[in-house]
Write an enzyme that holds these catalytic residues in place. Sequence first.
Site, PDB file in Angstrom:
ATOM      1  N   ASN A   9     -30.335  22.103  -9.660  1.00 18.05           N
ATOM      2  CA  ASN A   9     -31.549  22.058  -8.844  1.00 18.05           C
ATOM      3  C   ASN A   9     -31.475  23.243  -7.886  1.00 18.05           C
ATOM      4  O   ASN A   9     -30.728  23.205  -6.919  1.00 18.05           O
ATOM      5  CB  ASN A   9     -31.617  20.731  -8.085  1.00 18.05           C
ATOM      6  CG  ASN A   9     -32.807  20.692  -7.138  1.00 18.05           C
ATOM      7  OD1 ASN A   9     -33.668  21.565  -7.180  1.00 18.05           O
ATOM      8  ND2 ASN A   9     -32.845  19.670  -6.291  1.00 18.05           N
ATOM      9  N   LYS A  11     -33.738  24.293  -5.911  1.00 16.53           N
ATOM     10  CA  LYS A  11     -34.516  24.110  -4.676  1.00 16.53           C
ATOM     11  C   LYS A  11     -35.338  25.385  -4.412  1.00 16.53           C
ATOM     12  O   LYS A  11     -35.821  25.990  -5.365  1.00 16.53           O
ATOM     13  CB  LYS A  11     -33.576  23.747  -3.521  1.00 16.53           C
ATOM     14  CG  LYS A  11     -32.659  22.567  -3.908  1.00 16.53           C
ATOM     15  CD  LYS A  11     -31.845  22.023  -2.791  1.00 16.53           C
ATOM     16  CE  LYS A  11     -30.987  20.883  -3.294  1.00 16.53           C
ATOM     17  NZ  LYS A  11     -30.239  20.229  -2.245  1.00 16.53           N
ATOM     18  N   HIS A  95     -36.714  13.410  -5.055  1.00 16.87           N
ATOM     19  CA  HIS A  95     -35.566  14.009  -4.358  1.00 16.87           C
ATOM     20  C   HIS A  95     -35.675  13.699  -2.865  1.00 16.87           C
ATOM     21  O   HIS A  95     -36.781  13.689  -2.308  1.00 16.87           O
ATOM     22  CB  HIS A  95     -35.542  15.523  -4.600  1.00 16.87           C
ATOM     23  CG  HIS A  95     -34.253  16.139  -4.175  1.00 16.87           C
ATOM     24  ND1 HIS A  95     -33.970  16.398  -2.851  1.00 16.87           N
ATOM     25  CD2 HIS A  95     -33.147  16.487  -4.883  1.00 16.87           C
ATOM     26  CE1 HIS A  95     -32.739  16.900  -2.774  1.00 16.87           C
ATOM     27  NE2 HIS A  95     -32.219  16.961  -3.989  1.00 16.87           N
ATOM     28  N   GLU A  97     -35.167  15.424  -0.343  1.00 13.31           N
ATOM     29  CA  GLU A  97     -35.832  16.469   0.462  1.00 13.31           C
ATOM     30  C   GLU A  97     -37.355  16.322   0.376  1.00 13.31           C
ATOM     31  O   GLU A  97     -38.060  16.595   1.351  1.00 13.31           O
ATOM     32  CB  GLU A  97     -35.356  17.861   0.005  1.00 13.31           C
ATOM     33  CG  GLU A  97     -33.913  18.106   0.458  1.00 13.31           C
ATOM     34  CD  GLU A  97     -33.109  19.041  -0.424  1.00 13.31           C
ATOM     35  OE1 GLU A  97     -33.683  19.767  -1.258  1.00 13.31           O
ATOM     36  OE2 GLU A  97     -31.868  19.032  -0.284  1.00 13.31           O
ATOM     37  N   GLU A 164     -28.014  10.366  -5.305  1.00 18.29           N
ATOM     38  CA  GLU A 164     -27.705  11.471  -4.399  1.00 18.29           C
ATOM     39  C   GLU A 164     -27.626  10.929  -2.972  1.00 18.29           C
ATOM     40  O   GLU A 164     -28.664  10.823  -2.287  1.00 18.29           O
ATOM     41  CB  GLU A 164     -28.804  12.541  -4.471  1.00 18.29           C
ATOM     42  CG  GLU A 164     -28.877  13.252  -5.801  1.00 18.29           C
ATOM     43  CD  GLU A 164     -29.394  14.689  -5.637  1.00 18.29           C
ATOM     44  OE1 GLU A 164     -28.786  15.574  -6.232  1.00 18.29           O
ATOM     45  OE2 GLU A 164     -30.366  14.906  -4.905  1.00 18.29           O
ATOM     46  N   GLY A 170     -25.577  19.127   0.398  1.00 20.44           N
ATOM     47  CA  GLY A 170     -25.460  20.383   1.139  1.00 20.44           C
ATOM     48  C   GLY A 170     -24.486  20.340   2.304  1.00 20.44           C
ATOM     49  O   GLY A 170     -24.452  21.238   3.128  1.00 20.44           O
ATOM     50  N   SER A 209     -23.002  17.855  -3.144  1.00 27.25           N
ATOM     51  CA  SER A 209     -21.808  18.691  -3.002  1.00 27.25           C
ATOM     52  C   SER A 209     -20.889  18.656  -4.220  1.00 27.25           C
ATOM     53  O   SER A 209     -19.662  18.659  -4.081  1.00 27.25           O
ATOM     54  CB  SER A 209     -21.036  18.325  -1.726  1.00 27.25           C
ATOM     55  OG  SER A 209     -21.837  18.572  -0.581  1.00 27.25           O
TER      56      SER A 209
HETATM   57  P1  13P Z   1     -25.820  20.237  -3.139  1.00 28.70           P
HETATM   58  O1  13P Z   1     -25.118  20.291  -4.458  1.00 28.70           O
HETATM   59  O2  13P Z   1     -26.112  21.571  -2.538  1.00 28.70           O
HETATM   60  O3  13P Z   1     -25.148  19.278  -2.201  1.00 28.70           O
HETATM   61  O4  13P Z   1     -27.274  19.618  -3.443  1.00 28.70           O
HETATM   62  C1  13P Z   1     -27.370  18.440  -4.171  1.00 28.70           C
HETATM   63  C2  13P Z   1     -28.776  18.194  -4.516  1.00 28.70           C
HETATM   64  O5  13P Z   1     -29.590  17.879  -3.663  1.00 28.70           O
HETATM   65  C3  13P Z   1     -29.181  18.378  -5.912  1.00 28.70           C
HETATM   66  O6  13P Z   1     -30.453  17.872  -6.144  1.00 28.70           O
END
Ligand code: 13P
Length: 249
Positions: A9, A11, A95, A97, A164, A170, A209
């Site tokens: 992903n 983003k 997601h 976010e 997640e 992150g 992560s």
């Molecule tokens: P990270 O791997 O940067 O923690 O992000 C995970 C994520 O949100 C994947 O959709």
Amino acid sequence: MKRYFIAANWKMNKTIGETKEFLDSFLPMVKDVSGTEVVLAPPFTSLDAAFQKVKGTNVQLSAQDLFWEDKGAYTGEISVAMLLDAGCRHVIIGHSERRQHFGDNDDAVNRKIKAAKKAGLGVIFCVGESLEQREAGKTFDVIRSETEKGLEGVTDENLVVAYEPIWAIGTGKTATTEQAQEVHAFIRKILEDSYGNKAGSIRIIYGGSVTPENVDSLMVCRDVDGALVGGASLKPESFSRIVNFKKEM
Ligand code: 13P
């Protein structure tokens, strides 16, 4: 034998040029991968350029979101037909976010999932608790509620569920293998309540992560069927190591 599902992903990262550069390095690194579906979710603007590179390879494309209406006056939105036309086989929905910053609630998530599946697009459906919810002992309530509401009236085919935990996204704080396995097994039970035996073949993937250093130990967990990778998917070397994870510890 498990068929793993590992998705990047990206983003809001990478221009068209950076996408092409990534794929020129990455595709040769994963061309011999078997037993794992490899999926890339670039931003909308890079989908077409990515499709020109991945078509005919073992890498599939995903979008990061969609809107449920077919067409019309929805400025800024993208429909399922547009994603299929751009070469997408999957779409990420729900997601954290999107839930946090763009107001995607359970009802919106459910509508998006239904629209995607109706048109034959695979769904990567995300659920996960915040740190505050985990510390208050509400993890299982949150996971049950998001899973049940998101999947209300949704059939089992073409569905991947991503766990997640928001506190692991992150932050560099990965869930331990025990924490991941515990929640994945719980999600599997919820899916069994709706889909019976078929729940066994729904992939439940972990995100938060994931790195080349921790992927091997996460992938041996019984109910972990793959990964959704953010930061560590932005470099070809790092994401190819994740895709080529070691099956035995
Ligand atoms: P990270 O791997 O940067 O923690 O992000 C995970 C994520 O949100 C994947 O959709």
